[in-house]
Design a protein around this motif. Sequence first.
Motif, PDB file in Angstrom:
ATOM      1  N   TYR A 173       0.813  -1.221   0.000  1.00  0.00           N
ATOM      2  CA  TYR A 173       0.000   0.000   0.000  1.00  0.00           C
ATOM      3  C   TYR A 173       0.849   1.276   0.000  1.00  0.00           C
ATOM      4  CZ  TYR A 173      -3.687  -3.331   0.820  1.00  0.00           C
ATOM      5  OH  TYR A 173      -4.552  -4.380   0.681  1.00  0.00           O
ATOM      6  N   LEU A 174       2.005   1.198  -0.665  1.00  0.00           N
ATOM      7  CA  LEU A 174       2.949   2.322  -0.636  1.00  0.00           C
ATOM      8  C   LEU A 174       2.385   3.633  -1.184  1.00  0.00           C
ATOM      9  CD1 LEU A 174       6.349   0.709  -1.616  1.00  0.00           C
ATOM     10  CD2 LEU A 174       5.784   1.925   0.486  1.00  0.00           C
ATOM     11  N   GLU A 175       1.423   3.570  -2.092  1.00  0.00           N
ATOM     12  CA  GLU A 175       0.954   4.812  -2.744  1.00  0.00           C
ATOM     13  C   GLU A 175      -0.008   5.631  -1.877  1.00  0.00           C
ATOM     14  OE1 GLU A 175      -0.952   2.449  -5.659  1.00  0.00           O
ATOM     15  OE2 GLU A 175      -2.903   3.323  -5.255  1.00  0.00           O
ATOM     16  N   LYS A 176      -0.520   5.029  -0.815  1.00  0.00           N
ATOM     17  CA  LYS A 176      -1.551   5.706  -0.022  1.00  0.00           C
ATOM     18  C   LYS A 176      -0.995   6.967   0.654  1.00  0.00           C
ATOM     19  CE  LYS A 176      -4.356   2.055  -0.399  1.00  0.00           C
ATOM     20  NZ  LYS A 176      -5.418   2.063  -1.407  1.00  0.00           N
ATOM     21  N   ASN A 177      -1.726   8.050   0.517  1.00  0.00           N
ATOM     22  CA  ASN A 177      -1.287   9.329   1.079  1.00  0.00           C
ATOM     23  C   ASN A 177      -2.347   9.873   2.029  1.00  0.00           C
ATOM     24  OD1 ASN A 177      -0.457  11.928   1.602  1.00  0.00           O
ATOM     25  ND2 ASN A 177      -0.862  12.684  -0.469  1.00  0.00           N
ATOM     26  N   LEU A 178      -2.022   9.875   3.317  1.00  0.00           N
ATOM     27  CA  LEU A 178      -3.009  10.362   4.297  1.00  0.00           C
ATOM     28  C   LEU A 178      -3.101  11.881   4.319  1.00  0.00           C
ATOM     29  CD1 LEU A 178      -2.431   7.867   7.247  1.00  0.00           C
ATOM     30  CD2 LEU A 178      -4.402   7.999   5.716  1.00  0.00           C
ATOM     31  N   GLY A 179      -2.201  12.531   3.578  1.00  0.00           N
ATOM     32  CA  GLY A 179      -2.285  13.990   3.460  1.00  0.00           C
ATOM     33  C   GLY A 179      -3.431  14.421   2.547  1.00  0.00           C
ATOM     34  N   ASP A 180      -3.994  13.466   1.840  1.00  0.00           N
ATOM     35  CA  ASP A 180      -5.118  13.791   0.953  1.00  0.00           C
ATOM     36  C   ASP A 180      -6.253  12.792   1.204  1.00  0.00           C
ATOM     37  OD1 ASP A 180      -6.744  14.715  -1.059  1.00  0.00           O
ATOM     38  OD2 ASP A 180      -5.124  14.892  -2.532  1.00  0.00           O
ATOM     39  N   SER A 238       2.577   8.952   5.061  1.00  0.00           N
ATOM     40  CA  SER A 238       2.450   7.550   4.668  1.00  0.00           C
ATOM     41  C   SER A 238       1.146   6.907   5.132  1.00  0.00           C
ATOM     42  CB  SER A 238       3.635   6.779   5.253  1.00  0.00           C
ATOM     43  OG  SER A 238       3.396   5.403   5.139  1.00  0.00           O
ATOM     44  N   GLY A 239       0.322   6.521   4.169  1.00  0.00           N
ATOM     45  CA  GLY A 239      -0.855   5.712   4.491  1.00  0.00           C
ATOM     46  C   GLY A 239      -0.456   4.269   4.724  1.00  0.00           C
ATOM     47  N   ALA A 240       0.626   3.838   4.055  1.00  0.00           N
ATOM     48  CA  ALA A 240       1.093   2.454   4.217  1.00  0.00           C
ATOM     49  C   ALA A 240       1.434   2.183   5.689  1.00  0.00           C
ATOM     50  CB  ALA A 240       2.318   2.213   3.337  1.00  0.00           C
ATOM     51  N   SER A 241       2.004   3.182   6.356  1.00  0.00           N
ATOM     52  CA  SER A 241       2.350   3.010   7.782  1.00  0.00           C
ATOM     53  C   SER A 241       1.098   2.702   8.589  1.00  0.00           C
ATOM     54  CB  SER A 241       2.988   4.277   8.344  1.00  0.00           C
ATOM     55  OG  SER A 241       4.223   4.518   7.733  1.00  0.00           O
ATOM     56  N   ALA A 242       0.055   3.527   8.388  1.00  0.00           N
ATOM     57  CA  ALA A 242      -1.169   3.354   9.175  1.00  0.00           C
ATOM     58  C   ALA A 242      -1.821   2.007   8.873  1.00  0.00           C
ATOM     59  CB  ALA A 242      -2.142   4.493   8.891  1.00  0.00           C
ATOM     60  N   VAL A 243      -1.841   1.643   7.594  1.00  0.00           N
ATOM     61  CA  VAL A 243      -2.470   0.374   7.211  1.00  0.00           C
ATOM     62  C   VAL A 243      -1.676  -0.804   7.788  1.00  0.00           C
ATOM     63  CG1 VAL A 243      -3.188  -1.079   5.279  1.00  0.00           C
ATOM     64  CG2 VAL A 243      -3.448   1.397   5.114  1.00  0.00           C
ATOM     65  N   ALA A 244      -0.342  -0.703   7.740  1.00  0.00           N
ATOM     66  CA  ALA A 244       0.499  -1.793   8.272  1.00  0.00           C
ATOM     67  C   ALA A 244       0.318  -1.920   9.788  1.00  0.00           C
ATOM     68  CB  ALA A 244       1.969  -1.559   7.922  1.00  0.00           C
ATOM     69  N   LEU A 302      -9.106   3.697   8.174  1.00  0.00           N
ATOM     70  CA  LEU A 302      -8.255   2.688   8.843  1.00  0.00           C
ATOM     71  C   LEU A 302      -7.319   3.348   9.842  1.00  0.00           C
ATOM     72  CD1 LEU A 302      -7.113  -0.067   6.313  1.00  0.00           C
ATOM     73  CD2 LEU A 302      -8.921  -0.125   8.002  1.00  0.00           C
ATOM     74  N   GLU A 303      -6.838   4.550   9.486  1.00  0.00           N
ATOM     75  CA  GLU A 303      -5.958   5.263  10.433  1.00  0.00           C
ATOM     76  C   GLU A 303      -6.721   5.519  11.738  1.00  0.00           C
ATOM     77  OE1 GLU A 303      -5.003   9.387   9.688  1.00  0.00           O
ATOM     78  OE2 GLU A 303      -3.124   9.227  10.811  1.00  0.00           O
ATOM     79  N   GLN A 304      -7.975   5.963  11.612  1.00  0.00           N
ATOM     80  CA  GLN A 304      -8.751   6.248  12.829  1.00  0.00           C
ATOM     81  C   GLN A 304      -9.033   4.967  13.611  1.00  0.00           C
ATOM     82  OE1 GLN A 304      -9.021   9.149  14.419  1.00  0.00           O
ATOM     83  NE2 GLN A 304      -7.645   9.623  12.727  1.00  0.00           N
ATOM     84  N   GLU A 305      -9.277   3.869  12.888  1.00  0.00           N
ATOM     85  CA  GLU A 305      -9.483   2.588  13.590  1.00  0.00           C
ATOM     86  C   GLU A 305      -8.200   2.184  14.327  1.00  0.00           C
ATOM     87  OE1 GLU A 305     -12.574   0.679  10.357  1.00  0.00           O
ATOM     88  OE2 GLU A 305     -11.176  -0.656  11.355  1.00  0.00           O
ATOM     89  N   THR A 306      -7.054   2.459  13.694  1.00  0.00           N
ATOM     90  CA  THR A 306      -5.763   2.150  14.332  1.00  0.00           C
ATOM     91  C   THR A 306      -5.624   2.958  15.630  1.00  0.00           C
ATOM     92  OG1 THR A 306      -4.851   1.907  12.124  1.00  0.00           O
ATOM     93  CG2 THR A 306      -3.264   2.032  13.910  1.00  0.00           C
ATOM     94  N   ILE A 307      -5.993   4.237  15.537  1.00  0.00           N
ATOM     95  CA  ILE A 307      -5.899   5.106  16.725  1.00  0.00           C
ATOM     96  C   ILE A 307      -6.829   4.578  17.831  1.00  0.00           C
ATOM     97  CG2 ILE A 307      -6.431   7.449  17.597  1.00  0.00           C
ATOM     98  CD1 ILE A 307      -3.776   7.236  15.988  1.00  0.00           C
ATOM     99  N   HIS A 308      -8.021   4.105  17.458  1.00  0.00           N
ATOM    100  CA  HIS A 308      -8.931   3.569  18.486  1.00  0.00           C
ATOM    101  C   HIS A 308      -8.355   2.297  19.117  1.00  0.00           C
ATOM    102  CE1 HIS A 308     -11.672   6.665  17.646  1.00  0.00           C
ATOM    103  NE2 HIS A 308     -12.116   6.196  16.489  1.00  0.00           N
ATOM    104  N   MET A 309      -7.684   1.483  18.283  1.00  0.00           N
ATOM    105  CA  MET A 309      -7.069   0.264  18.850  1.00  0.00           C
ATOM    106  C   MET A 309      -5.938   0.638  19.810  1.00  0.00           C
ATOM    107  SD  MET A 309      -6.973  -2.695  15.943  1.00  0.00           S
ATOM    108  CE  MET A 309      -6.692  -1.837  14.419  1.00  0.00           C
ATOM    109  N   ALA A 352     -10.714   5.494   2.569  1.00  0.00           N
ATOM    110  CA  ALA A 352     -10.708   4.212   3.298  1.00  0.00           C
ATOM    111  C   ALA A 352      -9.445   4.095   4.151  1.00  0.00           C
ATOM    112  CB  ALA A 352     -10.794   3.055   2.309  1.00  0.00           C
ATOM    113  N   SER A 353      -8.326   4.594   3.602  1.00  0.00           N
ATOM    114  CA  SER A 353      -7.079   4.563   4.393  1.00  0.00           C
ATOM    115  C   SER A 353      -7.220   5.477   5.615  1.00  0.00           C
ATOM    116  CB  SER A 353      -5.897   5.045   3.549  1.00  0.00           C
ATOM    117  OG  SER A 353      -5.733   4.231   2.430  1.00  0.00           O
ATOM    118  N   ALA A 354      -7.870   6.645   5.395  1.00  0.00           N
ATOM    119  CA  ALA A 354      -8.058   7.589   6.506  1.00  0.00           C
ATOM    120  C   ALA A 354      -8.921   6.940   7.595  1.00  0.00           C
ATOM    121  CB  ALA A 354      -8.694   8.877   5.993  1.00  0.00           C
TER     122      ALA A 354
END
Length: 377
Positions: free
Chosen positions: A44-51, A269-275, A61-68, A57-59
């Motif tokens: 998922y290297l191309e994912k950009n959470l800045g946009d 990096s969206g890949a970071s959040a997804v990973a 997942l980032e919020q779900e990661t924060i909740h976890m 969907a990546s954004a």
Amino acid sequence: MPQNIIRKMLEAKLQRDLTYSSGKILCSMCTNPHSFAKQIYRKYLEKNLGDPGLFPASAELEQETIHMLGSLLSNPEASGSIVSGGTEANIIALWIARNLAKKDCGEVIVPVSAHYSFDKASDLLNLKLIKVNLNHHFQMDVKAAEKAITPRTVAIVGVAGTTGLGVVDPMRELSEIALAHNIYLHVDAAFGGFVLPFLKELGYNALDFDFRLPRVCSITIDPHKMGLAPIPSGGILFRNASLTEAVSTRVPYLAGGEAEQSTLLGTRSGASAVAVWALLRHLGRAGYRAVVEHCLMLTWKLVKEIKRIDGLDIVTEPTLNVVGIKSDRIDIRLIFQELRKRGWAVSLFPGFIRIVIMPHTKPSHIRNLLEDLKRIL
Ligand SMILES: Cc1ncc(COP(=O)(O)O)c(C=O)c1O
């Protein structure tokens, strides 16, 4: 140039880098990322959470990661971001504290053991760091911290797992004084955040440090340290979403449409959040507890053996998987130099050598280190 030649060149050029599998890295707070997280990250290297409009969907997942991560830190409602690391997380926390306080010539109270990212943050944010001494357990002296409070104080920072010795500051008392004086309290658990939640279950002493304490406003927790995630993966968590409004910037021109940002970076990096999302799901509490159990078992083995070596001692009983080694007979800097000559990557702090026992550390690595220490002495 053909790709295969470049690959060969890189292999040759990068040979000088140490590897975690060599067993020689005994001082890094990072480790070889988990293989599953590496696979997900690459995918998922191309994912950009800045946009986030382009990658909604990546954004999410980032919020779900924060909740976890919030659940791990006793607040599933926490808000925040997956950032580039502990430095960015600490800068964002102080940025928010400064803007909320609206004080001229603001001051931040930190223990002298705080990570140097707070020096960078104070310089960037034009805040004065007030460094408070430690008690005889190497924790922030709470009385001295309270004495340091002035009308200019914008935040108090406590560390839950110091860089040097892995010590946890008395966060309950710090929460009480921050509450009494209505001051923002930030906890730097960049290293300890993935260790402390499991100590009690593993039969070790554990101090409270997280959102259970009423005045804790934000916590830094780094997946790219004991979380086994690929670099860059930091975490900044807030008690509630309203705190981040203090630094929120509206970006009107994004390809995915207007969005709010409350991180230091734009493109990120969206890949970071997804990973991190994937790894938290895969390992779960039981998986991380097993990682901590391994590290602490080796930590205590090391402590026991160090105490047996005439001329060496530990600085303090470890809370986490960090050990300080000192000597009352020989200048510790000489021992450090000899270890370096033998290829050991260990750190020198004032008066002691720091060893960090990470998931990549094996019993044989510790045995080899101990043998070299005995020879050097
Ligand atoms: C307690 C603590 N906070 C913050 C940081 C900074 O983290 P990073 O290197 O990911 O920016 C470190 C790094 O070791 C740390 O030990």
